[in-house]
Design a protein around this motif. Sequence first.
Motif, PDB file in Angstrom:
ATOM      1  N   GLU A 231       1.544  12.475   3.169  1.00 47.61           N
ATOM      2  CA  GLU A 231       0.227  12.812   2.664  1.00 47.61           C
ATOM      3  C   GLU A 231       0.094  12.318   1.226  1.00 47.61           C
ATOM      4  OE1 GLU A 231      -2.891  15.700   1.151  1.00 47.61           O
ATOM      5  OE2 GLU A 231      -0.767  16.117   0.841  1.00 47.61           O
ATOM      6  N   VAL A 232      -1.066  11.778   0.897  1.00 48.22           N
ATOM      7  CA  VAL A 232      -1.327  11.251  -0.439  1.00 48.22           C
ATOM      8  C   VAL A 232      -2.486  12.040  -1.038  1.00 48.22           C
ATOM      9  CG1 VAL A 232      -2.265   9.258  -1.674  1.00 48.22           C
ATOM     10  CG2 VAL A 232      -0.477   8.924   0.044  1.00 48.22           C
ATOM     11  N   ASP A 233      -2.328  12.502  -2.276  1.00 45.11           N
ATOM     12  CA  ASP A 233      -3.354  13.362  -2.865  1.00 45.11           C
ATOM     13  C   ASP A 233      -4.617  12.596  -3.256  1.00 45.11           C
ATOM     14  OD1 ASP A 233      -1.770  15.567  -2.508  1.00 45.11           O
ATOM     15  OD2 ASP A 233      -0.850  15.416  -4.493  1.00 45.11           O
ATOM     16  N   CYS A 234      -4.437  11.449  -3.908  1.00 42.45           N
ATOM     17  CA  CYS A 234      -5.615  10.679  -4.329  1.00 42.45           C
ATOM     18  C   CYS A 234      -5.208   9.277  -4.766  1.00 42.45           C
ATOM     19  CB  CYS A 234      -6.336  11.386  -5.479  1.00 42.45           C
ATOM     20  SG  CYS A 234      -5.296  11.682  -6.918  1.00 42.45           S
ATOM     21  N   ARG A 235      -6.201   8.455  -5.075  1.00 37.90           N
ATOM     22  CA  ARG A 235      -5.920   7.113  -5.553  1.00 37.90           C
ATOM     23  C   ARG A 235      -6.700   6.838  -6.838  1.00 37.90           C
ATOM     24  NH1 ARG A 235      -7.391   1.913  -2.758  1.00 37.90           N
ATOM     25  NH2 ARG A 235      -7.343   1.320  -4.948  1.00 37.90           N
ATOM     26  N   ASP A 236      -6.186   5.892  -7.596  1.00 44.24           N
ATOM     27  CA  ASP A 236      -6.831   5.396  -8.797  1.00 44.24           C
ATOM     28  C   ASP A 236      -8.098   4.667  -8.356  1.00 44.24           C
ATOM     29  OD1 ASP A 236      -7.521   3.941 -11.083  1.00 44.24           O
ATOM     30  OD2 ASP A 236      -5.421   3.687 -11.685  1.00 44.24           O
ATOM     31  N   ARG A 237      -9.222   4.884  -9.064  1.00 43.73           N
ATOM     32  CA  ARG A 237     -10.442   4.181  -8.644  1.00 43.73           C
ATOM     33  C   ARG A 237     -10.888   3.151  -9.670  1.00 43.73           C
ATOM     34  NH1 ARG A 237     -15.336   8.668  -8.845  1.00 43.73           N
ATOM     35  NH2 ARG A 237     -14.943   9.461 -10.925  1.00 43.73           N
ATOM     36  N   GLY A 238     -10.024   2.891 -10.638  1.00 46.30           N
ATOM     37  CA  GLY A 238     -10.358   1.896 -11.663  1.00 46.30           C
ATOM     38  C   GLY A 238     -10.469   0.504 -11.066  1.00 46.30           C
ATOM     39  N   PRO A 239     -11.229  -0.377 -11.738  1.00 50.08           N
ATOM     40  CA  PRO A 239     -11.430  -1.743 -11.216  1.00 50.08           C
ATOM     41  C   PRO A 239     -10.129  -2.551 -11.179  1.00 50.08           C
ATOM     42  CG  PRO A 239     -12.326  -1.521 -13.440  1.00 50.08           C
ATOM     43  CD  PRO A 239     -11.943  -0.147 -12.989  1.00 50.08           C
ATOM     44  N   LYS A 240      -9.154  -2.164 -12.023  1.00 47.08           N
ATOM     45  CA  LYS A 240      -7.900  -2.917 -12.063  1.00 47.08           C
ATOM     46  C   LYS A 240      -6.773  -2.213 -11.315  1.00 47.08           C
ATOM     47  CE  LYS A 240      -8.741  -3.492 -16.514  1.00 47.08           C
ATOM     48  NZ  LYS A 240      -8.468  -3.536 -17.944  1.00 47.08           N
ATOM     49  N   SER A 241      -7.142  -1.239 -10.477  1.00 48.19           N
ATOM     50  CA  SER A 241      -6.084  -0.492  -9.783  1.00 48.19           C
ATOM     51  C   SER A 241      -5.362  -1.411  -8.799  1.00 48.19           C
ATOM     52  CB  SER A 241      -6.675   0.714  -9.063  1.00 48.19           C
ATOM     53  OG  SER A 241      -7.467   0.320  -7.978  1.00 48.19           O
ATOM     54  N   PRO A 242      -4.023  -1.266  -8.706  1.00 52.92           N
ATOM     55  CA  PRO A 242      -3.234  -2.132  -7.826  1.00 52.92           C
ATOM     56  C   PRO A 242      -3.427  -1.759  -6.355  1.00 52.92           C
ATOM     57  CG  PRO A 242      -1.833  -0.468  -8.847  1.00 52.92           C
ATOM     58  CD  PRO A 242      -3.210  -0.280  -9.423  1.00 52.92           C
ATOM     59  N   ALA A 243      -2.835  -2.574  -5.470  1.00 50.33           N
ATOM     60  CA  ALA A 243      -2.919  -2.302  -4.028  1.00 50.33           C
ATOM     61  C   ALA A 243      -2.049  -1.095  -3.684  1.00 50.33           C
ATOM     62  CB  ALA A 243      -2.459  -3.529  -3.245  1.00 50.33           C
ATOM     63  N   ALA A 244      -2.372  -0.449  -2.539  1.00 52.31           N
ATOM     64  CA  ALA A 244      -1.572   0.678  -2.059  1.00 52.31           C
ATOM     65  C   ALA A 244      -0.161   0.192  -1.744  1.00 52.31           C
ATOM     66  CB  ALA A 244      -2.216   1.281  -0.818  1.00 52.31           C
ATOM     67  N   PRO A 245       0.884   1.010  -1.947  1.00 56.80           N
ATOM     68  CA  PRO A 245       0.841   2.397  -2.411  1.00 56.80           C
ATOM     69  C   PRO A 245       0.846   2.564  -3.935  1.00 56.80           C
ATOM     70  CG  PRO A 245       3.066   1.854  -1.724  1.00 56.80           C
ATOM     71  CD  PRO A 245       2.245   0.622  -1.515  1.00 56.80           C
ATOM     72  N   ALA A 246       0.808   1.455  -4.684  1.00 55.36           N
ATOM     73  CA  ALA A 246       0.925   1.566  -6.145  1.00 55.36           C
ATOM     74  C   ALA A 246      -0.291   2.227  -6.794  1.00 55.36           C
ATOM     75  CB  ALA A 246       1.166   0.180  -6.757  1.00 55.36           C
ATOM     76  N   CYS A 247      -1.408   2.297  -6.088  1.00 56.26           N
ATOM     77  CA  CYS A 247      -2.618   2.922  -6.646  1.00 56.26           C
ATOM     78  C   CYS A 247      -2.643   4.435  -6.422  1.00 56.26           C
ATOM     79  CB  CYS A 247      -3.860   2.315  -5.992  1.00 56.26           C
ATOM     80  SG  CYS A 247      -3.890   2.558  -4.207  1.00 56.26           S
ATOM     81  N   TYR A 248      -1.694   4.950  -5.661  1.00 61.47           N
ATOM     82  CA  TYR A 248      -1.727   6.380  -5.317  1.00 61.47           C
ATOM     83  C   TYR A 248      -1.203   7.247  -6.452  1.00 61.47           C
ATOM     84  CZ  TYR A 248      -2.657   4.870  -0.527  1.00 61.47           C
ATOM     85  OH  TYR A 248      -3.210   4.296   0.595  1.00 61.47           O
ATOM     86  N   ILE A 249      -1.744   8.452  -6.531  1.00 64.02           N
ATOM     87  CA  ILE A 249      -1.341   9.408  -7.565  1.00 64.02           C
ATOM     88  C   ILE A 249      -1.008  10.738  -6.892  1.00 64.02           C
ATOM     89  CG2 ILE A 249      -2.045  10.634  -9.675  1.00 64.02           C
ATOM     90  CD1 ILE A 249      -4.098   8.331 -10.103  1.00 64.02           C
ATOM     91  N   GLU A 250       0.158  11.260  -7.208  1.00 59.71           N
ATOM     92  CA  GLU A 250       0.573  12.569  -6.707  1.00 59.71           C
ATOM     93  C   GLU A 250       0.173  13.634  -7.721  1.00 59.71           C
ATOM     94  OE1 GLU A 250       1.962  13.782  -3.859  1.00 59.71           O
ATOM     95  OE2 GLU A 250       1.900  15.738  -4.851  1.00 59.71           O
ATOM     96  N   LEU A 251      -0.429  14.720  -7.265  1.00 50.80           N
ATOM     97  CA  LEU A 251      -0.829  15.810  -8.151  1.00 50.80           C
ATOM     98  C   LEU A 251       0.112  16.992  -7.952  1.00 50.80           C
ATOM     99  CD1 LEU A 251      -4.682  15.594  -7.537  1.00 50.80           C
ATOM    100  CD2 LEU A 251      -3.330  14.463  -9.319  1.00 50.80           C
ATOM    101  N   LYS A 252       0.484  17.609  -9.040  1.00 53.85           N
ATOM    102  CA  LYS A 252       1.446  18.711  -8.995  1.00 53.85           C
ATOM    103  C   LYS A 252       1.078  19.773 -10.007  1.00 53.85           C
ATOM    104  CE  LYS A 252       4.573  17.431  -6.051  1.00 53.85           C
ATOM    105  NZ  LYS A 252       4.565  18.149  -4.786  1.00 53.85           N
ATOM    106  N   THR A 253       1.419  21.008  -9.708  1.00 55.60           N
ATOM    107  CA  THR A 253       1.295  22.065 -10.704  1.00 55.60           C
ATOM    108  C   THR A 253       2.666  22.677 -10.940  1.00 55.60           C
ATOM    109  OG1 THR A 253       0.813  23.767  -9.053  1.00 55.60           O
ATOM    110  CG2 THR A 253      -1.076  22.657 -10.045  1.00 55.60           C
TER     111      THR A 253
END
Length: 381
Positions: A231-253
């Motif tokens: 499961e992937v929490d979210c992705r970078d939406r910037g114009p220069k974001s790399p291809a998956a999976p490098a654009c993915y961001i894990e969120l943690k508390t």
Amino acid sequence: PSHSPHRADPAPLSSSASSCRALSTRRQLYEKPFPVYKQPVEVGSFSLDSERRFFNDARQIRYFVEPPSRPDFNLRDGYKDRFVKRDDSIKEKLDHILRWILANKSKLESRVAAASSSPALGVDVVTWRGHLTKLLTTPYETREGWLLAATLFRGTLYLSEVETEASRRDTENRTERHQEMMYWGYKFEQYLCAEDMKASPDPGGVVNTNEAFCTVVQTKLADHKLLFSGEVDCRDRGPKSPAAPACYIELKTSAEICTPKQRSNFHRFKLLKWWAQSFLPGVPRIVAGFRDPDGLVVGTETIQISQISHLIKNEYNCWKPTVCMNFCCEFLSFVRTVVREDSPRVVHLFSWDPHQDVTYTVHRDSSYCFLPPWYVEGMAS
Ligand code: A3P
Ligand code: MG
Ligand code: MG
């Protein structure tokens, strides 16, 4: 009577160093050079909707929105009036991944070289990322054991977790406080994620833990070709974001760090789990929210996965990434030598408890079988 998966028929074989019946989890044995781990490649993705229905597309992907420098996030908000909790008594096993494999069968098979000796799917192991995370952290785990069911089918090994008796008890006995705190992690995601490229997060919405976006990646650990989903929490939406999976961001508390002891514990225990989870699929960064005991986020921080090994360098007797990867690799080799019969009707149940070796039992036509008829038949046609 159908036997419960928690009372394995034959008692687990006792460990014996001279036979290949058991695998040691002693850290020192795995302090070797880092094994080859190929950069994971995303081969597809799937979504589970608010009713946990499967879709062979990315409709549930969410977009990361940078938090303000002084966030005003109350993780208790919406508990329980805007919370739909997934029914975790439903054991999904590998079903969603198997559904994805069937839906993408021709695509996968076309990747396989003509060599007929290789597995039909072109991979040695199919499993969930979460199961691999547990394997990676095993040499350092002192509290929770695991059970992994293994089936060899058409040359590919399938690994699916079985709930332990202890885990079932823990789930049953969760305190009200603990249950609320499990919601906090998802609430944090809601504060940082938007539904589409241009939208803003909607903290007034419902948190529904049925919803998921999952990446499917392929990679190689030494000589084991792996296909797994996580499961992937979210992705970078910037114009220069790399291809998956490098654009993915894990969120943690995590709890706010106030003392050197708390910092040390964070490095020793929490960063091990965070590193293992994201390193496996090649997710490069974590955005962490630190919360006070009332569920208010006091700050956020970005942690690069590649920096974690440096962050922990000053901890005495700390965990080592190479031990995690070498143990996982040798566990997969161990399973390969043990599981010889290629049949969806046979399950080898690998079992581990802290301070013990990994052992296994064999079960034919039992309730442990986890490859469903629709998959077995779908692969044959
Ligand atoms: P936190 O990790 O921020 O506490 P994930 O981080 O893997 O995306 O999972 C999202 C949230 O699900 C977690 O947020 C936590 O609240 C909950 N969660 C994940 N794994 C869990 C587990 N094994 N037991 C209890 N809660 C879990
Ligand atoms: Mg998640
Ligand atoms: Mg997360």
